[in-house]
Design a protein around this motif. Structure first.
Motif, PDB file in Angstrom:
ATOM      1  N   MET A 144       0.639  -0.908   0.025  1.00  0.00           N
ATOM      2  CA  MET A 144      -0.090   0.177   0.122  1.00  0.00           C
ATOM      3  C   MET A 144       0.893   1.863  -0.218  1.00  0.00           C
ATOM      4  N   ASP A 145       1.096   1.558  -1.232  1.00  0.00           N
ATOM      5  CA  ASP A 145       1.080   3.665  -1.286  1.00  0.00           C
ATOM      6  C   ASP A 145       0.762   4.564  -0.494  1.00  0.00           C
ATOM      7  N   GLU A 146       0.959   5.197   0.738  1.00  0.00           N
ATOM      8  CA  GLU A 146       0.610   6.229   0.827  1.00  0.00           C
ATOM      9  C   GLU A 146      -1.227   6.775   0.793  1.00  0.00           C
ATOM     10  N   PRO A 147      -1.623   5.299   1.000  1.00  0.00           N
ATOM     11  CA  PRO A 147      -3.313   4.764   1.893  1.00  0.00           C
ATOM     12  C   PRO A 147      -3.296   6.065   2.094  1.00  0.00           C
ATOM     13  N   SER A 148      -3.175   7.010   3.307  1.00  0.00           N
ATOM     14  CA  SER A 148      -3.856   8.393   3.398  1.00  0.00           C
ATOM     15  C   SER A 148      -3.784   9.755   2.884  1.00  0.00           C
ATOM     16  N   MET A 149      -2.679   9.837   2.037  1.00  0.00           N
ATOM     17  CA  MET A 149      -2.706  11.100   0.909  1.00  0.00           C
ATOM     18  C   MET A 149      -3.832  11.995   0.647  1.00  0.00           C
ATOM     19  N   GLY A 150      -3.999  13.395   0.832  1.00  0.00           N
ATOM     20  CA  GLY A 150      -4.439  13.838   0.519  1.00  0.00           C
ATOM     21  C   GLY A 150      -6.245  13.356   1.462  1.00  0.00           C
ATOM     22  N   LEU A 151      -6.591  13.001   2.395  1.00  0.00           N
ATOM     23  CA  LEU A 151      -7.878  12.380   3.056  1.00  0.00           C
ATOM     24  C   LEU A 151      -7.919  13.487   4.893  1.00  0.00           C
ATOM     25  N   ALA A 152      -8.662  13.938   4.471  1.00  0.00           N
ATOM     26  CA  ALA A 152      -9.515  14.102   5.804  1.00  0.00           C
ATOM     27  C   ALA A 152      -9.227  13.039   7.187  1.00  0.00           C
ATOM     28  N   PRO A 153      -8.661  14.129   8.256  1.00  0.00           N
ATOM     29  CA  PRO A 153      -8.498  13.236   9.406  1.00  0.00           C
ATOM     30  C   PRO A 153      -9.776  12.635   9.936  1.00  0.00           C
ATOM     31  N   ILE A 154     -10.687  12.082   9.595  1.00  0.00           N
ATOM     32  CA  ILE A 154     -11.316  11.683  10.290  1.00  0.00           C
ATOM     33  C   ILE A 154     -11.699  10.575   9.774  1.00  0.00           C
ATOM     34  N   LEU A 155     -11.449  10.548   7.679  1.00  0.00           N
ATOM     35  CA  LEU A 155     -11.324   9.271   6.821  1.00  0.00           C
ATOM     36  C   LEU A 155      -9.982   8.949   6.688  1.00  0.00           C
ATOM     37  N   VAL A 156      -8.987   9.455   7.571  1.00  0.00           N
ATOM     38  CA  VAL A 156      -7.438   8.437   7.620  1.00  0.00           C
ATOM     39  C   VAL A 156      -8.126   7.556   8.777  1.00  0.00           C
ATOM     40  N   GLN A 157      -8.194   8.278   9.534  1.00  0.00           N
ATOM     41  CA  GLN A 157      -9.070   6.939  10.762  1.00  0.00           C
ATOM     42  C   GLN A 157      -8.898   5.964   9.904  1.00  0.00           C
ATOM     43  N   GLU A 158      -9.867   6.054   9.438  1.00  0.00           N
ATOM     44  CA  GLU A 158     -11.195   5.209   9.049  1.00  0.00           C
ATOM     45  C   GLU A 158     -10.414   4.327   8.078  1.00  0.00           C
ATOM     46  N   ILE A 159      -9.163   4.758   7.438  1.00  0.00           N
ATOM     47  CA  ILE A 159      -8.375   3.787   5.917  1.00  0.00           C
ATOM     48  C   ILE A 159      -7.775   3.482   6.978  1.00  0.00           C
ATOM     49  N   PHE A 160      -6.876   3.607   8.073  1.00  0.00           N
ATOM     50  CA  PHE A 160      -6.244   3.167   9.412  1.00  0.00           C
ATOM     51  C   PHE A 160      -6.854   1.577   9.955  1.00  0.00           C
ATOM     52  N   ASN A 161      -8.005   2.734   9.916  1.00  0.00           N
ATOM     53  CA  ASN A 161      -8.706   0.925  10.958  1.00  0.00           C
ATOM     54  C   ASN A 161      -9.016  -0.437  10.038  1.00  0.00           C
ATOM     55  N   ILE A 162      -9.201   0.131   8.493  1.00  0.00           N
ATOM     56  CA  ILE A 162      -9.546  -0.446   7.650  1.00  0.00           C
ATOM     57  C   ILE A 162      -8.386  -1.420   7.165  1.00  0.00           C
ATOM     58  N   ILE A 163      -7.440  -1.249   7.634  1.00  0.00           N
ATOM     59  CA  ILE A 163      -5.664  -1.225   7.647  1.00  0.00           C
ATOM     60  C   ILE A 163      -5.482  -2.471   8.461  1.00  0.00           C
ATOM     61  N   LYS A 164      -5.975  -1.827   9.786  1.00  0.00           N
ATOM     62  CA  LYS A 164      -5.407  -3.343  10.458  1.00  0.00           C
ATOM     63  C   LYS A 164      -6.808  -4.369  10.105  1.00  0.00           C
ATOM     64  N   GLU A 165      -7.901  -4.431  10.020  1.00  0.00           N
ATOM     65  CA  GLU A 165      -9.001  -5.353   9.953  1.00  0.00           C
ATOM     66  C   GLU A 165      -8.374  -6.292   8.898  1.00  0.00           C
ATOM     67  N   ILE A 166      -7.851  -5.564   7.577  1.00  0.00           N
ATOM     68  CA  ILE A 166      -7.151  -6.795   6.661  1.00  0.00           C
ATOM     69  C   ILE A 166      -6.327  -7.092   7.323  1.00  0.00           C
ATOM     70  N   ASN A 167      -5.189  -6.859   8.401  1.00  0.00           N
ATOM     71  CA  ASN A 167      -4.256  -7.911   8.955  1.00  0.00           C
ATOM     72  C   ASN A 167      -4.304  -8.425   9.384  1.00  0.00           C
ATOM     73  N   ALA A 168      -6.078  -8.681  10.549  1.00  0.00           N
ATOM     74  CA  ALA A 168      -6.178  -9.020  11.213  1.00  0.00           C
ATOM     75  C   ALA A 168      -6.439 -10.697  10.564  1.00  0.00           C
ATOM     76  N   ALA A 169      -7.459 -10.521   9.209  1.00  0.00           N
ATOM     77  CA  ALA A 169      -7.782 -11.368   8.358  1.00  0.00           C
ATOM     78  C   ALA A 169      -7.353 -11.903   7.840  1.00  0.00           C
ATOM     79  N   GLY A 170      -5.976 -11.841   7.909  1.00  0.00           N
ATOM     80  CA  GLY A 170      -4.660 -12.886   7.405  1.00  0.00           C
ATOM     81  C   GLY A 170      -4.471 -12.034   6.337  1.00  0.00           C
ATOM     82  N   THR A 171      -3.941 -10.817   5.728  1.00  0.00           N
ATOM     83  CA  THR A 171      -3.248 -10.609   4.837  1.00  0.00           C
ATOM     84  C   THR A 171      -2.083  -9.852   5.368  1.00  0.00           C
ATOM     85  N   THR A 172      -0.973 -10.130   4.950  1.00  0.00           N
ATOM     86  CA  THR A 172       0.084  -9.370   5.346  1.00  0.00           C
ATOM     87  C   THR A 172       0.419  -7.886   4.988  1.00  0.00           C
TER      88      THR A 172
END
Ligand SMILES: Nc1ncnc2c1ncn2[C@@H]1O[C@H](COP(=O)(O)OP(=O)(O)OP(=O)(O)O)[C@@H](O)[C@H]1O
Ligand SMILES: [Mg+2]
Lengths: 295, 233
Positions: free
Chosen positions: B158-186
């Motif tokens: 993932m290359d700068e998934p938070s680029m240009g996003l509002a802070p709330i969205l940045v938080q959301e995207i990072f939560n999703i990244i954690k979820e994806i990882n928790a589901a087994g993706t490196t």
């Protein structure tokens, strides 16, 4: 009534030749869409389609079905070969190099056929019985009818192919962003080959239909229809498939109306004049987007 | 899982990546952080085959991959969410997602992945017929991530998934990244937003003008004074 009939007759003639321009224009626009190259050799695919058909019918006496399919396949393969040999090595070079190479390929093909068949036009065999079909007061030649039918059918098939099938979607993806397309697992090289194949096959059909309409073929016969089809593609918006179709029909109709009402000599001037006017009003072509959407 | 050993990458005469080595273990989130122009994107492009290293080795699950063409890597299980999203702007949301599953033959699996992505990003489901170029920046980022997930990758770049996003969205995207990882993706995550990246990553590498200058556990780096001064403000 006579006035109207004459107008309709010219219109029908225009649709006839326009549908051929549209078929040929598709090859220019698809190739431009995917590798941003104006493939000047595309006009010569038209000529090759005509000569291959001539050879199949006159020299080898093949049954008509085979004699019409074989040239299309040969042109399709030639399209792939031309891309592989002449354009692929230049894919990362300045665009001008590729453009000049395309002109070179065009000269090469013309001269190979010139050497083989000579300069004199040779008559193209009659494939479709030209007897007219009457529609009320209008006479439509069978040739016109079949040409328009085949062209429109192929355009519909192409549209479905590009919109609905996986290889078609891959073509659109590569046109938009080859790098991102690769990240989807799309093989860019084979997608480009497929584009050349499709464009050249359509060009071959265009060449055959053109030779049926104007049944004298010579090694340089592809130049004018090629140029007009290219103008059609630019008129509609180069790289945009429906644009090529629209541009082709506009070109054909404008040409036919000029021939019918003004003068035959002026037809080409009018056609290119339209291009200049349209481009000065809308530089990206009729269906082109002037501003890029936000990305 | 992913091993990068002493790669050197050039843009003509510019030596952009200098002897960089790092690894990503299965199950981890690893982040590469660094300022503009440090070479983060170049490294990801080299891993996914869009660029070739002049020297060095890259292997994935013990298999050498540095000679492979980019389109072959997805089938091995490496998906890439590129910088700037690069969604296919003229296609619909649904078509973009279909392209994400381009290499998949199994119709049932594709259908399942569609459901999985739409569940993760309900906004994409509502907008599945919309042309991707008309989506907002955040929606496009979701689409780019969803598109990559359609192939069920083992490793997600993932290359700068938070680029240009509002802070709330940045938080959301990072939560999703954690979820994806928790589901087994490196995950190999490249970020300028070092704070956020370090807060979800297991390990991190700090890049400076094409070189790795620091590496360690994300928590340690988050507490490291030098890193704080240089990247966390
Ligand atoms: N196409 C290119 N041609 C020449 N040099 C390039 C090219 N792309 C990147 N570079 C150079 O390579 C170096 C690394 O760039 P890269 O894009 O990998 O950095 P980055 O860490 O991703 O930066 P950012 O955070 O701004 O995205 C930079 O010095 C950059 O100027
Ligand atoms: Mg970058």
């Amino acid at each position: 009534m006579d006035v109207l009939a004459k107008f309709l007759q010219q219109l029908i003639n225009g649709i006839h030749v326009g549908s051929i321009y549209a078929l040929i224009a598709l090859g220019y626009t698809m190739v431009y869409g995917i590798i941003k190259l104006i493939n000047f050799a595309h006009g010569d695919i038209i000529m090759m389609g005509a000569y291959f058909t001539f050879v199949c019918i006159v020299t080898f006496n093949l049954p008509i079905g085979v004699a019409l399919i074989t040239p299309v396949i040969l042109c399709l393969l030639s399209g792939i070969l031309i891309e592989r040999v002449a354009y692929k090595p230049l894919r990362n070079s300045p665009r001008l190099s590729a453009l000049i190479t395309a002109i070179g390929v065009s000269f090469l093909l013309e001269n190979v056929f010139f050497k083989k068949f000579g300069q004199n036009p040779i008559p193209f065999p009659q494939i479709i019985n030209p007897s007219p079909i009457s529609l009320g007061p209008l006479q439509i030649s069978r040739i016109t009818f079949i040409t328009v039918l085949i062209s429109v059918l192929l355009m519909i098939l192409l549209d479905l192919f590009i919109k609905k099938t996986k290889p078609g979607k891959a073509m659109r993806a590569v046109s938009e962003d080859p790098g991102a397309a690769q990240l989807m697992g799309i093989n860019v090289n084979s997608t480009i080959s497929l584009t050349f194949a499709t464009g050249s096959a359509l060009g071959a059909v265009g060449g055959i239909l053109y030779s049926i309409a104007y049944p004298l073929i010579d090694p340089f016969m592809g130049v004018m229809p090629g140029l007009k089809a290219f103008v059609a593609a630019v008129l509609g918006g180069i790289g945009i498939i429906p644009g090529a179709m629209l541009g082709g029909f506009i070109m054909g109709i404008a040409e036919s109306l000029t021939k019918g009402y003004i003068s035959s000599q002026l037809a080409d001037a009018v056609v290119f004049g339209i291009l200049i006017v349209v481009l000065s009003l809308k530089p990206s072509g009729l269906l082109g987007k002037n501003v890029k959407e936000k990305v | 899982m992913l091993k990068v050993k002493n790669i050197n990458v050039y843009y003509d005469a510019i030596h952009a990546i200098k002897d960089v080595s790092f690894k990503v273990n299965e199950g981890e989130i690893v982040t590469l952080i660094g300022a503009n122009g440090a070479g983060k994107t170049t490294i990801l492009h080299t891993v996914s085959g869009l660029m070739k290293a002049k020297s060095g080795e890259i292997s994935f699950q013990k298999q050498k991959i540095d000679h492979l063409e980019a389109h072959k890597l997805l089938q091995l299980g490496i998906a890439h969410v590129p910088e700037g999203r690069r969604v296919f702007a003229e296609m619909t949301v649904q078509e973009n997602l279909e392209l994400g599953a381009f290499t998949k033959k199994d119709k049932k699996a594709i259908k399942r992945n569609f459901e999985m992505v739409y569940e993760k990003f309900p906004r994409l489901k509502e907008r599945r017929k919309q042309i991707a170029g008309t989506l907002s920046g955040g929606e496009q980022q979701m689409l780019a991530i969803g598109r990559a997930l359609m192939s069920e990758p083992k490793l997600l770049l993932m290359d700068e998934p938070s680029m240009g996003l509002a802070p709330i969205l940045v938080q959301e995207i990072f939560n999703i990244i954690k979820e994806i990882n928790a589901a087994g993706t490196t995950i190999l995550l490249v970020e300028q937003n070092a704070n956020m990246a370090l807060s979800i990553a297991h390990r991190a590498y700090v890049l400076e003008t094409g070189k790795v200058v620091l590496e360690g556990n994300a928590k340690d780096l988050l507490g490291n004074d030098e890193v704080r001064k240089a990247y966390l403000g």
